[in-house]
Design a protein around this motif. Structure first.
Motif, PDB file in Angstrom:
ATOM      1  N   ARG A  39       0.844  -1.208   0.000  1.00  0.00           N
ATOM      2  CA  ARG A  39       0.000   0.000   0.000  1.00  0.00           C
ATOM      3  C   ARG A  39       0.877   1.256   0.000  1.00  0.00           C
ATOM      4  NH1 ARG A  39      -3.465  -3.200   3.469  1.00  0.00           N
ATOM      5  NH2 ARG A  39      -2.407  -2.387   5.333  1.00  0.00           N
ATOM      6  N   ALA A  73       2.326   1.665  -3.492  1.00  0.00           N
ATOM      7  CA  ALA A  73       1.341   2.211  -4.434  1.00  0.00           C
ATOM      8  C   ALA A  73       1.155   3.707  -4.221  1.00  0.00           C
ATOM      9  CB  ALA A  73       0.011   1.481  -4.264  1.00  0.00           C
ATOM     10  N   ARG A  74       1.045   4.123  -2.969  1.00  0.00           N
ATOM     11  CA  ARG A  74       0.812   5.535  -2.659  1.00  0.00           C
ATOM     12  C   ARG A  74       2.009   6.398  -3.053  1.00  0.00           C
ATOM     13  NH1 ARG A  74       2.600   8.145   1.633  1.00  0.00           N
ATOM     14  NH2 ARG A  74       2.939   6.210   2.817  1.00  0.00           N
ATOM     15  N   SER A  86       4.509   5.699  -5.117  1.00  0.00           N
ATOM     16  CA  SER A  86       4.759   5.705  -6.561  1.00  0.00           C
ATOM     17  C   SER A  86       3.799   6.642  -7.279  1.00  0.00           C
ATOM     18  CB  SER A  86       4.648   4.288  -7.133  1.00  0.00           C
ATOM     19  OG  SER A  86       3.340   3.778  -6.997  1.00  0.00           O
ATOM     20  N   GLU A  87       2.550   6.700  -6.813  1.00  0.00           N
ATOM     21  CA  GLU A  87       1.575   7.623  -7.414  1.00  0.00           C
ATOM     22  C   GLU A  87       1.967   9.073  -7.133  1.00  0.00           C
ATOM     23  OE1 GLU A  87      -3.245   8.495  -7.521  1.00  0.00           O
ATOM     24  OE2 GLU A  87      -2.430   6.974  -6.182  1.00  0.00           O
ATOM     25  N   GLU A  88       2.366   9.353  -5.900  1.00  0.00           N
ATOM     26  CA  GLU A  88       2.789  10.708  -5.545  1.00  0.00           C
ATOM     27  C   GLU A  88       4.031  11.138  -6.330  1.00  0.00           C
ATOM     28  OE1 GLU A  88       1.312  10.457  -0.844  1.00  0.00           O
ATOM     29  OE2 GLU A  88       3.441  10.356  -1.378  1.00  0.00           O
ATOM     30  N   SER A  89       4.875  10.176  -6.678  1.00  0.00           N
ATOM     31  CA  SER A  89       6.133  10.475  -7.360  1.00  0.00           C
ATOM     32  C   SER A  89       6.050  10.300  -8.869  1.00  0.00           C
ATOM     33  CB  SER A  89       7.245   9.552  -6.821  1.00  0.00           C
ATOM     34  OG  SER A  89       7.327   9.618  -5.416  1.00  0.00           O
ATOM     35  N   SER A  90       4.869   9.911  -9.367  1.00  0.00           N
ATOM     36  CA  SER A  90       4.674   9.611 -10.797  1.00  0.00           C
ATOM     37  C   SER A  90       5.648   8.540 -11.282  1.00  0.00           C
ATOM     38  CB  SER A  90       4.839  10.882 -11.641  1.00  0.00           C
ATOM     39  OG  SER A  90       3.885  11.854 -11.268  1.00  0.00           O
ATOM     40  N   THR A 139       6.737   4.510 -12.023  1.00  0.00           N
ATOM     41  CA  THR A 139       6.078   3.319 -12.555  1.00  0.00           C
ATOM     42  C   THR A 139       6.674   2.077 -11.907  1.00  0.00           C
ATOM     43  OG1 THR A 139       5.707   4.395 -14.687  1.00  0.00           O
ATOM     44  CG2 THR A 139       5.568   1.993 -14.638  1.00  0.00           C
ATOM     45  N   GLY A 190      -3.840  -1.935 -10.315  1.00  0.00           N
ATOM     46  CA  GLY A 190      -3.000  -0.934 -10.959  1.00  0.00           C
ATOM     47  C   GLY A 190      -1.624  -0.752 -10.363  1.00  0.00           C
ATOM     48  N   LEU A 191      -1.270  -1.558  -9.364  1.00  0.00           N
ATOM     49  CA  LEU A 191       0.046  -1.386  -8.733  1.00  0.00           C
ATOM     50  C   LEU A 191       1.172  -1.654  -9.720  1.00  0.00           C
ATOM     51  CD1 LEU A 191       1.995  -1.037  -6.346  1.00  0.00           C
ATOM     52  CD2 LEU A 191       1.573  -3.437  -5.752  1.00  0.00           C
ATOM     53  N   SER A 201       2.688  -2.113 -13.457  1.00  0.00           N
ATOM     54  CA  SER A 201       2.499  -1.786 -14.863  1.00  0.00           C
ATOM     55  C   SER A 201       3.232  -2.827 -15.711  1.00  0.00           C
ATOM     56  CB  SER A 201       3.040  -0.387 -15.155  1.00  0.00           C
ATOM     57  OG  SER A 201       2.923  -0.080 -16.522  1.00  0.00           O
TER      58      SER A 201
END
Length: 257
Positions: free
Chosen positions: A38, A41-42, A44-48, A50, A153-154, A156
């Motif tokens: 978790r 995922a969080r 990586s999303e905040e940091s753009s 992949t 979506g974790l 790619s």
């Protein structure tokens, strides 16, 4: 001695390893694994960033990550701090959870990218934790084989699968075949302490070749090629994997030289 700067990837893709301090247990139960994923995922999303692959072992972690605007060092620092805060509060632990410095290697081409993802997924099999890569619960292998990820979506998978075939179903079939091959892949290992960076290794190889293009090494008579490779292998801190990757000569040829 000051630490050498990390080798920067031209593709932005890195194979990363973070290990529990003192090589003790990092994940004690399922919730620990889930919490780490978790956080992954969080952040990586905040940091753009992949996430191209992962494998959570008992006392260490393998990640395959492509950075964007935030450096891989900052991503790993945030990820390590997040899990350490959780771990220390849950288990009443104090002090470091991870070793201070994570390990990294750059992934500069498609061939090595395929090798690295296979190597990451095969870790539990080599460690005797699973009979096959896709049955190990805490890796992204099952996602590449068409299964569900722990978090939607974790992982790619699109780019790596596209290297195997244009059609998604055929790509999965080809990826599975590739992943199940018996190999001697030599990628960054949890116990490896690489003391020579790729940049330094490149300079050593060029000096050894004395102006001869690296591509010509494969065309040399076997005796001359093996003499140079043997000399390179004798240099402390220069690994067979590095020599193979930087010269284009296959790992097995370098190993036998």
């Amino acid at each position: 001695m000051p630490r050498l700067p990390r080798q920067r990837s031209h593709t932005g893709i890195y194979h990363l390893i973070a290990r529990r301090s003192n090589r003790t247990t990092l994940f004690h139960e399922d919730e620990d694994y889930y919490h780490y994923l978790r956080s992954l995922a969080r952040i990586s999303e905040e940091s753009s960033a992949t996430i191209m692959g992962y494998c959570l072992m008992t006392n260490h972690i393998h990640l395959l990550v492509q950075e964007d605007s935030i450096s891989i060092s900052k991503i790993m620092h945030r990820l390590g701090s997040s899990y350490a805060y959780y771990y220390n509060n849950k288990y009443g632990h104090s002090g470091h959870v991870f070793e201070n410095r994570f390990k990294s290697e750059t992934v500069e081409d498609d061939i090595y990218l395929k090798t690295v993802i296979r190597y990451i997924h095969q870790n539990p099999v080599k460690a005797g934790l699973s009979s096959s890569a896709d049955t190990y619960q805490w890796s992204s292998c099952k996602v590449y084989f068409g299964g569900r990820d722990h978090l939607p979506g974790l992982t790619s998978t699109a780019f790596i699968l596209s290297l195997f075939a244009d059609e998604p179903e055929q790509a999965i079939v080809s990826f599975r075949w590739f992943s199940e091959l018996e190999t001697s892949d030599d990628c960054l290992d949890v116990y490896e302490m690489q003391s020579i960076t790729d940049g330094q290794a490149q300079q050593i190889i060029e000096k050894m070749l004395r102006g001869i293009p690296k591509a010509d090494l494969q065309k040399m008579p076997k005796s001359e090629r093996d003499r140079i490779l043997h000399q390179l292998k004798s240099i402390e801190g220069l690994s067979i994997r590095q020599i193979s990757r930087l010269t284009g000569v296959s790992f097995n040829i370098v190993k036998r030289a």
